[in-house]
Motif scaffolding. Structure first.
Motif, short mmCIF file in Angstrom:
data_model
loop_
_atom_site.label_atom_id
_atom_site.label_comp_id
_atom_site.label_asym_id
_atom_site.label_seq_id
_atom_site.Cartn_x
_atom_site.Cartn_y
_atom_site.Cartn_z
N PHE A 88 -12.67 -3.22 -0.36
CA PHE A 88 -12.76 -2.72 1.01
C PHE A 88 -11.44 -2.85 1.76
O PHE A 88 -11.11 -2.01 2.60
CB PHE A 88 -13.87 -3.46 1.77
CG PHE A 88 -15.24 -2.93 1.47
CD1 PHE A 88 -15.67 -1.73 2.01
CD2 PHE A 88 -16.09 -3.62 0.64
CE1 PHE A 88 -16.93 -1.24 1.73
CE2 PHE A 88 -17.36 -3.15 0.36
CZ PHE A 88 -17.78 -1.94 0.90
N LEU A 89 -10.68 -3.90 1.45
CA LEU A 89 -9.40 -4.08 2.14
C LEU A 89 -8.42 -2.95 1.83
O LEU A 89 -7.51 -2.66 2.63
CB LEU A 89 -8.77 -5.42 1.77
CG LEU A 89 -9.40 -6.66 2.43
CD1 LEU A 89 -8.75 -7.94 1.90
CD2 LEU A 89 -9.27 -6.59 3.96
N GLN A 90 -8.60 -2.28 0.70
CA GLN A 90 -7.72 -1.17 0.35
C GLN A 90 -7.88 -0.01 1.33
O GLN A 90 -6.96 0.79 1.52
CB GLN A 90 -8.01 -0.69 -1.08
CG GLN A 90 -7.69 -1.71 -2.17
CD GLN A 90 -6.25 -2.20 -2.08
OE1 GLN A 90 -5.31 -1.41 -1.97
NE2 GLN A 90 -6.08 -3.52 -2.14
N ASP A 91 -9.08 0.08 1.94
CA ASP A 91 -9.31 1.15 2.91
C ASP A 91 -8.58 0.90 4.23
O ASP A 91 -8.56 1.78 5.09
CB ASP A 91 -10.81 1.30 3.20
CG ASP A 91 -11.53 2.04 2.09
OD1 ASP A 91 -10.84 2.71 1.29
OD2 ASP A 91 -12.76 1.97 2.03
N PHE A 92 -8.04 -0.28 4.41
CA PHE A 92 -7.38 -0.64 5.68
C PHE A 92 -5.87 -0.76 5.54
O PHE A 92 -5.22 -1.43 6.32
CB PHE A 92 -7.95 -1.96 6.21
CG PHE A 92 -9.42 -1.90 6.51
CD1 PHE A 92 -9.88 -1.27 7.66
CD2 PHE A 92 -10.35 -2.43 5.63
CE1 PHE A 92 -11.24 -1.19 7.93
CE2 PHE A 92 -11.70 -2.36 5.90
CZ PHE A 92 -12.16 -1.74 7.05
N LYS A 93 -5.31 -0.07 4.54
CA LYS A 93 -3.88 -0.15 4.31
C LYS A 93 -3.29 1.23 4.04
O LYS A 93 -3.90 2.05 3.35
CB LYS A 93 -3.57 -1.05 3.10
CG LYS A 93 -3.96 -2.51 3.29
CD LYS A 93 -3.67 -3.32 2.02
CE LYS A 93 -4.10 -4.77 2.18
NZ LYS A 93 -3.86 -5.57 0.95
N GLY A 94 -2.11 1.49 4.60
CA GLY A 94 -1.33 2.68 4.30
C GLY A 94 -2.06 3.99 4.52
O GLY A 94 -2.82 4.16 5.48
N ASP A 95 -1.83 4.92 3.61
CA ASP A 95 -2.42 6.25 3.73
C ASP A 95 -3.94 6.21 3.63
O ASP A 95 -4.64 7.06 4.19
CB ASP A 95 -1.87 7.18 2.65
CG ASP A 95 -0.38 7.46 2.83
OD1 ASP A 95 0.10 7.33 3.99
OD2 ASP A 95 0.29 7.82 1.84
N ALA A 96 -4.45 5.22 2.89
CA ALA A 96 -5.91 5.11 2.74
C ALA A 96 -6.58 4.87 4.09
O ALA A 96 -7.70 5.34 4.33
CB ALA A 96 -6.25 3.97 1.78
N LEU A 97 -5.92 4.14 4.98
CA LEU A 97 -6.50 3.86 6.30
C LEU A 97 -6.65 5.15 7.09
O LEU A 97 -7.70 5.41 7.68
CB LEU A 97 -5.61 2.86 7.06
CG LEU A 97 -5.98 2.64 8.53
CD1 LEU A 97 -7.39 2.10 8.65
CD2 LEU A 97 -4.98 1.69 9.19
N ARG A 98 -5.59 5.98 7.10
CA ARG A 98 -5.66 7.25 7.83
C ARG A 98 -6.79 8.13 7.28
O ARG A 98 -7.55 8.73 8.05
CB ARG A 98 -4.31 7.96 7.71
CG ARG A 98 -4.25 9.32 8.41
CD ARG A 98 -2.87 9.94 8.21
NE ARG A 98 -1.87 9.17 8.93
CZ ARG A 98 -1.48 9.45 10.17
NH1 ARG A 98 -2.03 10.46 10.83
NH2 ARG A 98 -0.56 8.73 10.75
N THR A 99 -6.88 8.20 5.95
CA THR A 99 -7.95 9.00 5.33
C THR A 99 -9.32 8.45 5.69
O THR A 99 -10.25 9.20 6.01
CB THR A 99 -7.77 9.02 3.81
OG1 THR A 99 -6.48 9.55 3.48
CG2 THR A 99 -8.85 9.86 3.14
N HIS A 100 -9.44 7.11 5.65
CA HIS A 100 -10.72 6.47 5.95
C HIS A 100 -11.15 6.76 7.39
O HIS A 100 -12.31 7.10 7.65
CB HIS A 100 -10.59 4.96 5.73
CG HIS A 100 -11.82 4.19 6.08
ND1 HIS A 100 -12.96 4.21 5.30
CD2 HIS A 100 -12.11 3.38 7.15
CE1 HIS A 100 -13.89 3.45 5.86
NE2 HIS A 100 -13.39 2.94 6.98
#
Length: 340
Positions: free
Chosen positions: A16-28
């Motif tokens: 889940f923490l991967q969704d809160f970093k870098g480009d993944a956060l913007r996509t999420h």
């Protein structure tokens, strides 16, 4: 917590923490914003909140709020900073009101003669105006009787009367009390008619053509008028204190509660049953606007929370509760037993 449970917890946490970093956060954030808009396409405002819930929220968080001195001081500080800004002092009024808006305001005034007449009547029929008018007329009469003016000089024998009046006033200090009372009694009986006559004159003078012409004459001076001149008499400390006193008084009245209930119920009757997203479109808010702002505001905010370790701590606490639950421990043991 058992070793398998702890391993699962850490694996899920890192996932889940991967969704809160870098480009993944913007996509999420974009995916979640659009998913919420999809929901708003199908449900109405009434499905989200009832009228009573909205009214209760307003009463708890707005009507029950008493501004603190710190809040008032902060508002005063910001207003004073804006007013003291050198660019504000020298900005012309046309930065706030352009000619098109000014002409529309004048047009609205011209198109509403009934409102103009009502304002004139309210002003000129007030006790304050009649008292001022009475004093002006009285002193004008006294001045006429005791001043050797150009008009009086054309009246045969009037200069002699004026001299006599001056001598009398010199000895008495004022008009004979009987004469003074007679003049004031006359004015008292007739001042209403005088005020009404002045009201008719003013209403006639302020006709549509006169207002339009006067507005054209005023505009060149108004557009160049500096904002600093317009606001130089504002006393923000006193005004802010008065505003807080007024708010604390009116927010506790039954009138405000009735108004809030009436407005909320009227809005729900008008738009409460239509899909929420449809109403937002009618207000000029499209789903791409919502997604854009969620990303623009959410990305830096989530990054700050993530960098501080807040998100990881909160997720870990919630996952720990799940993996420590008896049902979860039993499920993990059963899965391990089946594998063995």
């Amino acid at each position: 917590m058992s070793h398998p449970a702890e391993a699962l917890l850490n694996a899920q946490l890192q996932f889940f923490l991967q969704d809160f970093k870098g480009d993944a956060l913007r996509t999420h954030l974009d995916i979640e914003a659009n998913a919420y808009c999809d929901l708003l396409e199908t449900i109405s405002a009434r499905d989200l909140l009832s009228e009573s819930q909205v009214i209760s929220w307003i009463e708890r968080n707005i009507l029950s709020y008493s501004p603190t001195d710190t809040m008032r001081e902060q508002a005063v500080m910001l207003v004073e900073l804006g007013l003291n800004n050198p660019s504000h002092q020298q900005q012309p009024m046309r930065q706030l009101i352009n000619k098109q808006i000014y002409d529309l305001m004048v047009q609205r005034l011209v198109e509403r003669p009934a409102l103009r007449q009502e304002l004139i009547h309210s002003a000129l029929s007030s006790p304050v105006y009649t008292r001022v008018l009475s004093d002006v007329v009285y002193h004008s009469i006294v001045d006429y009787l005791t001043t050797d003016n150009a008009i009086a000089r054309r009246v045969p024998g009037f200069s002699s009367l004026v001299k006599v009046s001056r001598n009398m006033l010199g000895r008495m200090g004022r008009l004979d009390e009987t004469i003074e009372q007679a003049i004031k009694a006359y004015l008292s009986r007739n001042i209403s008619a005088t005020a009404k006559f002045s009201e008719q004159l003013l209403d006639k003078a302020l006709n549509n053509d006169a207002i339009a012409q006067y507005a054209e004459l005023v505009w060149p001076r108004l557009e160049a008028y500096q904002l600093g001149q317009a606001t130089r008499h504002l006393e923000t400390q006193g005004l802010s204190y008065l505003a807080v006193l007024y708010w604390n008084q009116i927010r506790q009245t039954d009138y405000m509660k009735q108004q809030i209930s009436l407005l909320v119920q009227a809005w729900f009757a008008h738009a409460g049953n239509m899909p929420a997203m449809h109403f937002l479109r009618l207000m000029g808010i499209e789903r791409d606007h919502i997604a854009r702002e969620v990303v623009a505001v959410g990305e830096p905010m989530v990054n700050a929370l993530n960098d501080s370790g807040y998100i990881e701590r909160r997720l870990k606490e919630h996952f720990a509760r799940f993996f420590d639950a008896p049902e979860t421990r039993t499920l993990i043991q059963d899965l391990i037993g089946k594998q063995v």
